[in-house]
Design an enzyme around this catalytic site. Structure first.
Site, mmCIF file in Angstrom:
data_model
loop_
_atom_site.group_PDB
_atom_site.id
_atom_site.type_symbol
_atom_site.label_atom_id
_atom_site.label_comp_id
_atom_site.label_asym_id
_atom_site.label_seq_id
_atom_site.Cartn_x
_atom_site.Cartn_y
_atom_site.Cartn_z
ATOM 1 N N ASP A 71 0.800 -1.232 0.000
ATOM 2 C CA ASP A 71 0.000 0.000 0.000
ATOM 3 C C ASP A 71 0.829 1.276 0.000
ATOM 4 O O ASP A 71 0.325 2.336 0.350
ATOM 5 C CB ASP A 71 -0.956 0.005 1.203
ATOM 6 C CG ASP A 71 -0.221 0.165 2.521
ATOM 7 O OD1 ASP A 71 1.006 0.004 2.527
ATOM 8 O OD2 ASP A 71 -0.876 0.448 3.537
ATOM 9 N N GLU A 72 2.096 1.174 -0.404
ATOM 10 C CA GLU A 72 2.935 2.364 -0.415
ATOM 11 C C GLU A 72 3.890 2.354 -1.583
ATOM 12 O O GLU A 72 4.349 1.287 -1.993
ATOM 13 C CB GLU A 72 3.774 2.430 0.874
ATOM 14 C CG GLU A 72 3.214 3.360 1.910
ATOM 15 C CD GLU A 72 4.242 3.654 2.978
ATOM 16 O OE1 GLU A 72 3.817 3.885 4.115
ATOM 17 O OE2 GLU A 72 5.454 3.658 2.697
#
Length: 362
Positions: A71-72
């Site tokens: 998620d990054e």
DNA sequence: TCTGGGGTCCTAGGACCC
DNA sequence: TCTGGGGTCCTAGGACCC
């Protein structure tokens, strides 16, 4: 989202956070704080799908995308002359929200360090811009734990020396900082000034290890059960290994006792291997070596490392046997894929016969 | 019923080699 | 009698990240 039985909070909604529920609080404790809490198990296949979709909107604005986790990531927008960075960021955010119903946070800055901190600072759904030249004043008032590399231990060490904020690190000499932060001092000092030379790296590096671990519902000292679990993990890891066309030379077994004390032991083969049967005897040996206290275990882990490209070269004498092992392995993984990871397990009798261990409660 | 799972990187000591 | 130096590999443990 978190483990129900003996798990921890993996992620908490902002509503839950308001009530004081944070990662990595034990779920049991979270439920005590908030009895009406809704706890969901993780669904990593779904997260991976959404992750891919999310990043697809980033690629619309630049091919220079570094995906650092599910998620990054970072996107280098320098090469995009058509769209200003803040405009691109807004469009990405909007597209992800509209199509996936997910709010993302973004930071725009001249380097990875500052952009990451800026985005985290403005969660959720933030869009923060730190103009070039303002990196240092932006970081100055923040607590040192915002810097990557400052975890609980480093935070405590810095705090003990009276260093609570990033601005304090920036005005120190690296030599002085070394007395507190050791070898991390130079990196930390550079970061504290808002400087970060790390480039955005688009190519995905190959994995360096594969591991699987499991915390038991109740602590156990049933050796046959432990071995069955470890062998199942080996089966799973070997399937991943072969799927990525890798072989491995080193295998490790970690145990965690009831009292949270941990021990890890590892062994290396002379040549890389990719069959479960190659690792079973080592895993058995390693469990014996690691587990020398008369205390129940709450967790076991297997790790394969020292990875090599490709399958090991077939050797004339073992080739037929290897083929049989491979066939069993493939049949096992096919059945487990259809009916679940525990549909078919090595029997305790088989393990006991194979290990010549006598237990009273097989 | 306190304390997950999957990773990376660094350090340090001992064995071993030339 | 005293006791090199440089290098690699293996193992164990710890800190950190998401």
């Amino acid at each position: 989202v978190g483990g129900l039985k003996r798990g921890i909070v993996a992620s908490a909604s902002y509503e839950a956070r308001k009530l004081g529920i944070y990662t990595p609080m034990p779920t049991s404790q979270a439920l005590r704080v908030c009895p009406s809490l809704i706890v969901l198990p993780g669904d990593f296949e779904k997260y991976e799908l959404f992750s891919r979709l999310m990043f697809s909107y980033v690629y619309d604005f630049s091919p220079e995308v570094e995906i650092t986790s599910i998620d990054e990531g970072y996107c280098d927008l320098k090469g995009n002359r058509r769209v200003q960075p803040d405009e691109a960021a807004e469009k990405i955010q909007h597209a992800i929200l509209q199509t996936l119903k997910i709010g993302v946070s973004e930071g725009i800055a001249s380097n990875k360090l500052v952009s990451q901190i800026a985005s985290k600072l403005h969660k959720p759904r933030g869009l923060a811009v730190v103009e070039s030249g303002w990196e240092r004043p932006f970081l100055e008032p923040l607590e040192v734990k915002w810097l990557p590399g400052v975890g609980p231990k480093m935070d405590a060490a810095l705090r003990a020396a009276g260093l609570t904020h990033i601005g304090q690190l920036a005005v120190m000499s690296p030599a002085m900082l070394r007395l507190v932060a050791g070898n991390s001092a130079e990196q930390l000092h550079q970061f504290s000034l808002g400087e970060d030379p790390r480039p955005v790296v688009t190519s995905r590096e190959a994995a360096k290890s594969y591991s699987q671990q499991e915390t038991f519902a109740t602590d156990t000292c049933d050796e046959a059960f432990l071995l069955a679990t470890l062998y199942r993990m080996v089966d799973h890891l070997v399937e991943k290994l072969q799927g990525d066309n890798h072989s491995a030379r080193t295998v490790s077994v970690k145990i965690r006792y009831s009292d949270m004390d941990e021990v890890e032991r590892s062994l290396s083969l002379p040549e890389p291997a990719d069959l479960a049967e190659d690792f079973y005897p080592l895993v058995r040996q390693l469990l014996k070596k690691a587990w020398d206290r008369r205390v129940r275990l709450r967790l076991v882990r297997v790790r394969l490392s020292q990875l090599y490209r490709g399958s090991p070269l077939p050797d004339l004498f073992s080739a037929p046997q290897r083929q049989r092992h491979q066939a069993v392995q493939d049949a096992l993984s096919g059945l487990r894929k259809r009916f679940g990871a525990r549909a078919l397990m090595r029997s305790h009798d088989w393990i006991l016969a194979k290990t010549k261990i006598k237990t009273k409660h097989p």
